[in-house]
Structures are given as C-alpha cells and as structure tokens.
Design a protein around this motif. Structure first.
Motif, PDB file in Angstrom:
ATOM      1  N   SER A 182     -13.778  13.172 -35.554  1.00 22.31           N
ATOM      2  CA  SER A 182     -13.896  12.930 -34.121  1.00 22.31           C
ATOM      3  C   SER A 182     -12.791  12.010 -33.613  1.00 22.31           C
ATOM      4  CB  SER A 182     -15.260  12.311 -33.805  1.00 22.31           C
ATOM      5  OG  SER A 182     -15.422  11.090 -34.500  1.00 22.31           O
TER       6      SER A 182
ATOM      7  N   LEU B 163      -8.844  10.732 -32.942  1.00 24.47           N
ATOM      8  CA  LEU B 163      -7.611  11.412 -32.565  1.00 24.47           C
ATOM      9  C   LEU B 163      -6.462  10.958 -33.452  1.00 24.47           C
ATOM     10  CD1 LEU B 163      -7.694  11.317 -28.659  1.00 24.47           C
ATOM     11  CD2 LEU B 163      -8.225  13.249 -30.167  1.00 24.47           C
TER      12      LEU B 163
ATOM     13  N   GLU C 132      -7.443  15.322 -21.283  1.00 24.00           N
ATOM     14  CA  GLU C 132      -8.448  14.696 -22.158  1.00 24.00           C
ATOM     15  C   GLU C 132      -9.072  15.723 -23.100  1.00 24.00           C
ATOM     16  OE1 GLU C 132     -12.765  12.393 -21.784  1.00 24.00           O
ATOM     17  OE2 GLU C 132     -11.475  12.606 -20.006  1.00 24.00           O
TER      18      GLU C 132
ATOM     19  N   ASP D 107      -9.044  16.196 -27.117  1.00 21.24           N
ATOM     20  CA  ASP D 107     -10.328  16.264 -27.804  1.00 21.24           C
ATOM     21  C   ASP D 107     -10.373  17.464 -28.762  1.00 21.24           C
ATOM     22  OD1 ASP D 107     -13.027  15.913 -28.493  1.00 21.24           O
ATOM     23  OD2 ASP D 107     -13.715  17.077 -26.772  1.00 21.24           O
TER      24      ASP D 107
END
Length: 338
Positions: A4, A6, A178, A182
């Motif tokens: 999860s 980045l 974003e 993600d």
C-alpha cells in the motif's frame, strides 16, 4: 502481494530498450523493433521482463482506465457503454459521437465546453468517409472526446470550474494524479500535456502493468471493477469496429486491454496476471504481436492469440515474411519450454 506504500517516482532517463521483434522478409532480418516488456504474475511479482521496465515513460491513452477509476471515485455515475466510452480512444463512429453527446447531456453542458483538440475520426474507414463528405475536424470526433465529456461531468457534479479542467492544478486533475499514484504504486515522475490537451502523467511500464492488475482484481462493485466490466462488456465502445484491442478482449476471456499512442499496450486478467508493452518507435505493427506474445508468456493459451500474430509482409502481393517477436517472447518457444 501489492504494497500500500508508494515507491519513489521512476527515474527520467533514456530508456534502455532492447530488441523485442524482428521484421523478417524472405528469411532475412530486414528490420528490428526495440522496446520493453513486463509480465506480472498473479501475486504482482515480475515473472518476465525485457528492456527497461522501470524508467519513466508516458503511457499515453493506456492510462485511460486509471483516469476513469479516478472519475468514478470522484462521483461520476456512469456505467456500461458510457463508462467504457469515458475510458476510450474511440474511432469516431456514430455510436461514439452519440455517447459523448449523451454524457454531455447528462451533465447539462454542450460541445462548446469541450477543450480537447479538434480532429478527424481516428478510425481509418470513418475518417475516409468524413473526408469524402467534406466534414471538418471537430472536438466531438477526436478520439478522447468521451474522456473529456466525463471529465466535465465529474467537475459539474463536484462544483469544480469547467473552464480550467485541463490545468494540472485543477481539483479534477489533482484527484486523477492521486489515483494514478495509488494504482501504479509509485510517485509520478513528470506531468506534461497529452495529444488531446489533458495532463499526462509519467510512470514506469512496471507501474502501468501493476495498475491494470489492480483494476482487474478489485472487488465487484468498486470503481476499478466497474471500469473493467464496462470496457470488457463494451469493447468496441472503448475503441471501435475492427480495432485489435477490442478483438483481443473478445478473444481472451476476462481480459482487460487498452492501447496507447507511440506503441503502448497494457492488458490484465482477472487473476492479476498482467502485461505491459512499449515499442520504442511507436509501431503498431510490432505492438500487436509483441503484446500477444507477452500474454502467451503470461500463460494465455497461444491458440487464443493466433489472429494477433501480426500482418504478413507482402512481396508482389504474396506473403513473404512477418513480424516475429524475439525468441524469449515467441509463444511457440514458451509452450515448448513449459
């Protein structure tokens, strides 16, 4: 499994592409297409790679499914054919124009508020018909008009300005950025302008494949699953009649695929296996057979992929050669070694 967190943005450098396909005429290699290929396994691991899968590059329209997910997360209420059109590089057929008008109508806005470039239809047969009829280029006919209409609809629903919706600092584009980060699992390396006028985000080929896998493995009813379902169920709305990417989705059960200008394609299966391809010279004649070979390398039955082996090379109107993926990608070699 996918993390999860980045990763850092991919490095901006000259990509270290390698040969991925040979142009063979009469038994002699006449040309070589360079590029990069990544194949992910069902758990997200890199099962196979050629070339440079970590350098920053522009996915072009292959990123549209991700952009569509971002719009759904921001409240866009489309599904089915119209959602497929929102993720489309369409051919400019009447169904595409009508669908774009429908999205604009749902938003209560007009064609005049589109800010994509004016263009002739992308589909050769449709473009030729427009030329014969003396029709002029239009924003509606341009292959990204469905995406732009959906962007405007998303802005209208959120009370965001319509005038500046293509500015990278606009709330819509910030929301899209974003979700790009993600789903790709990495920071964006650079932002520029795509051919249609919308912001274009640079990620890695690996990140693009990871995003497609996350879309196809998402839980039913999520924005990701809605986009995958819409594009698979309405493949011609996401592309057009006779387009190879639509035919590929019909040929391979459960496959989600999206092409992009300059020789880009991404494809993913429901179990998370995914491939992404970049042909360095942008040639579609190499993109199609290399993508098919990568899918065979991922475990897709080569018998399902025979029509995507590439157009034959003609000499005097007779087939005298072909585009052949390099041996590491050759479906027959993969099958023999399995």
């Amino acid at each position: 499994m996918y993390s999860s967190s980045l990763a850092d943005a991919p490095v901006i450098r000259e990509p270290l592409h390698v040969p991925v396909a040979h142009l063979v005429r009469g038994g002699v290699t006449e040309g070589v297409h360079h590029g990069s290929v990544v194949v992910l396994g069902a758990r997200g691991e890199v099962d196979f790679q050629l070339g440079d899968i970590e350098a920053a590059f522009y996915p072009r329209s292959a990123l549209k499914p991700v952009q569509a997910v971002a719009m759904l997360r921001a409240g866009l209420p489309l599904d089915g054919a119209l959602l497929s059109l929102a993720a489309a590089s369409h051919s400019g057929e009447e169904r595409h124009l009508a669908g774009t008008r429908q999205i604009l109508g749902l938003a209560g806005i007009t064609e005049d508020e589109l800010r994509n470039v004016e263009d002739m239809p992308y589909g050769p047969a449709v473009r030729d018909a427009w030329t014969r009829e003396g029709r002029a280029p239009s924003r509606l006919a341009q292959n990204c008009s469905g995406k732009h209409a959906a962007m405007l609809y998303t802005c209208k629903l959120n009370g965001w300005s319509l005038d500046g919706y293509l500015d990278p600092e606009h709330p819509l584009q910030q929301a899209i950025a974003e979700i790009v980060e993600d789903l790709t699992g990495q920071r964006i390396a650079r932002v520029t302008v795509d051919g249609c006028g919308a912001p274009l985000f640079s990620v890695s080929l690996h990140g693009l494949a990871r995003a497609a896998a996350r879309i196809t493995t998402a839980a039913p009813g999520t924005p990701e699953a809605r986009v995958a379902d819409a594009m698979r169920d309405h493949a011609e709305m996401a592309s057009g009649s006779g387009r190879d990417v639509a035919a590929l989705m019909r040929a391979v059960p459960g496959l989600l695929a999206k092409d992009g200008f300059e020789g880009v394609e991404v494809a993913a299966l429901p179990d998370g296996r995914a491939v992404a391809v970049k042909i360095s010279d942008g040639a579609d004649r190499a993109r199609v057979p290399v993508t098919a070979a990568a899918l065979a390398r991922a475990g897709v039955d080569p018998a399902l992929l025979t029509e995507f082996a590439g157009e034959p090379l003609l000499g005097g109107g007779v087939p005298v050669g072909s585009i052949r993926p390099v041996r590491a990608l050759d479906p027959l070699t993969v099958r023999a070694c399995a």
